[in-house]
Design an enzyme around this catalytic site. Structure first.
Site, PDB file in Angstrom:
ATOM      1  N   HIS A 125       0.873  -1.179   0.000  1.00 15.02           N
ATOM      2  CA  HIS A 125       0.000   0.000   0.000  1.00 15.02           C
ATOM      3  C   HIS A 125       0.913   1.233   0.000  1.00 15.02           C
ATOM      4  O   HIS A 125       2.020   1.180   0.562  1.00 15.02           O
ATOM      5  CB  HIS A 125      -0.837  -0.042   1.286  1.00 15.02           C
ATOM      6  CG  HIS A 125      -1.932   0.961   1.372  1.00 15.02           C
ATOM      7  ND1 HIS A 125      -1.711   2.264   1.735  1.00 15.02           N
ATOM      8  CD2 HIS A 125      -3.266   0.843   1.166  1.00 15.02           C
ATOM      9  CE1 HIS A 125      -2.878   2.907   1.750  1.00 15.02           C
ATOM     10  NE2 HIS A 125      -3.829   2.071   1.413  1.00 15.02           N
ATOM     11  N   ASP A 202       2.704  -4.971   8.012  1.00 15.14           N
ATOM     12  CA  ASP A 202       1.513  -4.139   7.839  1.00 15.14           C
ATOM     13  C   ASP A 202       0.311  -5.075   7.934  1.00 15.14           C
ATOM     14  O   ASP A 202      -0.006  -5.803   6.988  1.00 15.14           O
ATOM     15  CB  ASP A 202       1.588  -3.434   6.477  1.00 15.14           C
ATOM     16  CG  ASP A 202       0.307  -2.667   6.163  1.00 15.14           C
ATOM     17  OD1 ASP A 202      -0.650  -2.755   6.962  1.00 15.14           O
ATOM     18  OD2 ASP A 202       0.271  -2.001   5.117  1.00 15.14           O
ATOM     19  N   GLN A 205      -4.823  -5.346   6.803  1.00 15.48           N
ATOM     20  CA  GLN A 205      -5.846  -6.226   6.214  1.00 15.48           C
ATOM     21  C   GLN A 205      -5.918  -7.593   6.872  1.00 15.48           C
ATOM     22  O   GLN A 205      -6.827  -8.366   6.565  1.00 15.48           O
ATOM     23  CB  GLN A 205      -5.569  -6.413   4.709  1.00 15.48           C
ATOM     24  CG  GLN A 205      -5.733  -5.163   3.892  1.00 15.48           C
ATOM     25  CD  GLN A 205      -7.162  -4.618   3.908  1.00 15.48           C
ATOM     26  OE1 GLN A 205      -8.118  -5.345   4.166  1.00 15.48           O
ATOM     27  NE2 GLN A 205      -7.308  -3.333   3.650  1.00 15.48           N
ATOM     28  N   LYS A 228     -10.508  -0.889  10.584  1.00 23.27           N
ATOM     29  CA  LYS A 228     -10.604  -2.057   9.697  1.00 23.27           C
ATOM     30  C   LYS A 228     -10.972  -3.314  10.476  1.00 23.27           C
ATOM     31  O   LYS A 228     -11.077  -4.396   9.916  1.00 23.27           O
ATOM     32  CB  LYS A 228      -9.292  -2.245   8.938  1.00 23.27           C
ATOM     33  CG  LYS A 228      -9.017  -1.098   7.963  1.00 23.27           C
ATOM     34  CD  LYS A 228      -8.074  -1.502   6.890  1.00 23.27           C
ATOM     35  CE  LYS A 228      -7.471  -0.302   6.177  1.00 23.27           C
ATOM     36  NZ  LYS A 228      -8.241   0.107   5.005  1.00 23.27           N
ATOM     37  N   CYS A 366      -4.664   2.376  -3.807  1.00 19.93           N
ATOM     38  CA  CYS A 366      -3.414   2.863  -3.181  1.00 19.93           C
ATOM     39  C   CYS A 366      -2.271   1.883  -3.384  1.00 19.93           C
ATOM     40  O   CYS A 366      -1.417   1.712  -2.504  1.00 19.93           O
ATOM     41  CB  CYS A 366      -3.612   3.144  -1.690  1.00 19.93           C
ATOM     42  SG  CYS A 366      -4.783   4.442  -1.357  1.00 19.93           S
TER      43      CYS A 366
HETATM   44  N1  PLP Z   1      -1.947  -0.830   4.519  1.00 20.91           N
HETATM   45  C1  PLP Z   1      -2.891  -1.577   3.931  1.00 20.91           C
HETATM   46  C2  PLP Z   1      -2.569  -2.954   3.463  1.00 20.91           C
HETATM   47  C3  PLP Z   1      -4.175  -1.066   3.757  1.00 20.91           C
HETATM   48  O1  PLP Z   1      -5.111  -1.797   3.167  1.00 20.91           O
HETATM   49  C4  PLP Z   1      -4.446   0.248   4.212  1.00 20.91           C
HETATM   50  C5  PLP Z   1      -5.772   0.851   3.989  1.00 20.91           C
HETATM   51  O2  PLP Z   1      -6.505   0.482   3.109  1.00 20.91           O
HETATM   52  C6  PLP Z   1      -3.432   0.965   4.828  1.00 20.91           C
HETATM   53  C7  PLP Z   1      -2.193   0.392   4.965  1.00 20.91           C
HETATM   54  C8  PLP Z   1      -3.661   2.348   5.365  1.00 20.91           C
HETATM   55  O3  PLP Z   1      -4.572   2.315   6.413  1.00 20.91           O
HETATM   56  P1  PLP Z   1      -5.160   3.675   7.028  1.00 20.91           P
HETATM   57  O4  PLP Z   1      -5.747   4.427   5.871  1.00 20.91           O
HETATM   58  O5  PLP Z   1      -6.187   3.220   8.008  1.00 20.91           O
HETATM   59  O6  PLP Z   1      -4.045   4.409   7.660  1.00 20.91           O
END
Ligand code: PLP
Length: 408
Positions: A125, A202, A205, A228, A366
């Site tokens: 991401h 990370d 998900q 999430k 993203c």
């Molecule tokens: N990393 C992953 C794999 C994500 O799916 C997301 C959000 O969709 C993020 C990071 C960023 O999360 P946040 O927007 O809650 O900071």
């Protein structure tokens, strides 16, 4: 093994499922973007704002003390949820993105020098790319990228070739928000540790869909967002091993993160406060405990089993449609189904599905470098969780067919 979840009962816990969108029953298939909230989370938030408002860590009055107790209780719940050793290894942030920025900045300050290497993957991401890029530019460090194969698996052989004694950090997504791939993180961590590198997972998900044990995995850092996993917005978590967090400088200065302030020199608070400057999102933290308790009561293993069944059903149904290309067909997958349809732009599809009350995600998710890897600019994504059912999948399939009739 078949899942035994009572989905009808679970659905009653989520009031938004009764909302009509464009006069149609809401079919919410955008759970990877954010999850709906169960009543218990909404009630806990409301209760705080109606009866409990007070700042934490500052007052000696009853409401502040009670607020502080509950604020810290959530930290212990999170500690137990991810099986961390100490509750002070749990840092409250604003979200996954904020956690990663904190980490890149502070870890970078403490441990990264010119010529050091940081490894990411092609399926990250943007929030797990850009903070590291900023760090590399600042420090003269080098970013390396693990490629992804046509099915959406990380190429582990290539990863092994990238590792060397200059590798200081491997920051990797546990479950891809675009491909649904669940990466073999235990193996990745072992390989990284063998060259002395640290690993950040990370878990944005994965946190809501599988059990995570940071001690068993031996990961050095783990990041995720409360929203999430059925919790409120504006709250994220950075888990870090105590000795690493202790060696890292504060990210932001302000109230709560200090021990003593003089104009000559300021000394900092101990963990976790060192990384928590200013008034936090108190109601959200307190309500997050309710979200985690709710998930724990249902059980992540049961949840994973059910979601897997649903994903298999959705995948087999969508494959029957003409002109469908699924993006991400790894063997180990979570409830994410990304696809493109020949001749139809994902945004047009998303708009027409919305008219039928069906919420999916369209765009680059993203993950622009990953889109490039698969030779596309955008994809449609349906993402499932335990309040979805086969009726939702059927609605999606019918919806796509209707959209196709309209557009082609
Ligand atoms: N990393 C992953 C794999 C994500 O799916 C997301 C959000 O969709 C993020 C990071 C960023 O999360 P946040 O927007 O809650 O900071």
């Amino acid at each position: 093994m078949k899942s035994r979840l009572d989905i009808k009962k679970i659905q009653k816990d989520f009031p938004q499922l009764d909302v009509l969108v464009n006069n149609k029953r809401l079919v919410y298939l955008d759970n990877a973007a954010t999850t709906l909230k169960p009543n218990i989370v909404i009630e806990t938030l409301t209760h705080y704002y109606q009866h409990q408002v007070a700042n934490v860590h500052r007052g000696v009055h009853s409401l502040s003390e009670e607020g502080t107790r509950r604020f810290e209780e959530t930290r212990q719940t999170i500690q137990n949820f991810i099986h961390a050793k100490f509750s002070h290894e749990i840092i409250y942030t604003k979200g996954t993105t904020d956690s990663l920025n904190l980490l890149a900045s502070s870890f970078g300050e403490a441990f990264i020098t010119k010529g050091d290497e940081i490894i990411l993957s092609q399926m990250e991401h943007h929030s797990n790319i850009v903070p590291w890029q900023i760090l590399c530019e600042k420090k003269g460090a080098i970013l390396k990228v693990i490629p992804v194969d046509d099915q959406g698996n990380l190429k582990l052989d290539e990863f092994k070739k990238l590792l060397n004694t200059k590798t200081k950090m491997v920051s990797i997504v546990h479950t891809s928000n675009t491909l649904g791939t669940v990466n073999p993180v235990k193996e990745i961590i072992q390989l990284a540790h063998a060259v002395g590198a640290k690993v950040c997972l990370d878990a944005a998900q994965s946190i809501a869909h599988q059990t995570i044990d940071v001690i068993e995995l031996d990961c050095d850092f783990l990041v995720f967002s409360a929203h999430k996993i059925y919790g409120p917005n504006g709250l994220g978590i950075l888990y870090g091993k105590e000795e690493l967090l202790n060696a890292m400088p504060p990210y932001q200065g302000g109230g709560a993160m200090i021990s003593e302030v003089t104009f000559e020199k300021t000394t900092y608070n101990i963990l976790p406060n060192k990384f928590e400057a200013g008034t936090p999102v108190i109601a959200e933290v307190i309500a997050f405990k309710a979200a985690l308790d709710y998930v724990s009561q249902i059980g992540l293993e049961e949840i994973a089993l059910y979601e897997h069944e649903l994903l298999e059903y959705a995948t087999s149904e969508i494959k029957k449609l003409k002109g469908i290309r699924i993006i991400g067909e790894a063997k180990e997958k979570s409830g994410v189904l990304s696809f493109v349809i020949e001749g139809i732009h994902p945004h047009d599809l998303g708009t027409l599905l919305d008219k039928q009350g069906i919420a999916i995600r369209t765009g680059h998710h993203c993950t622009q470098p990953l889109m490039k890897r698969f030779g596309i600019k955008a994809a449609a994504r349906a993402s499932f969780t335990f309040y979805n059912d086969k009726r939702d999948v059927d609605a999606l399939i019918t919806g796509i067919e209707k959209a196709r009739e309209f557009l082609l």
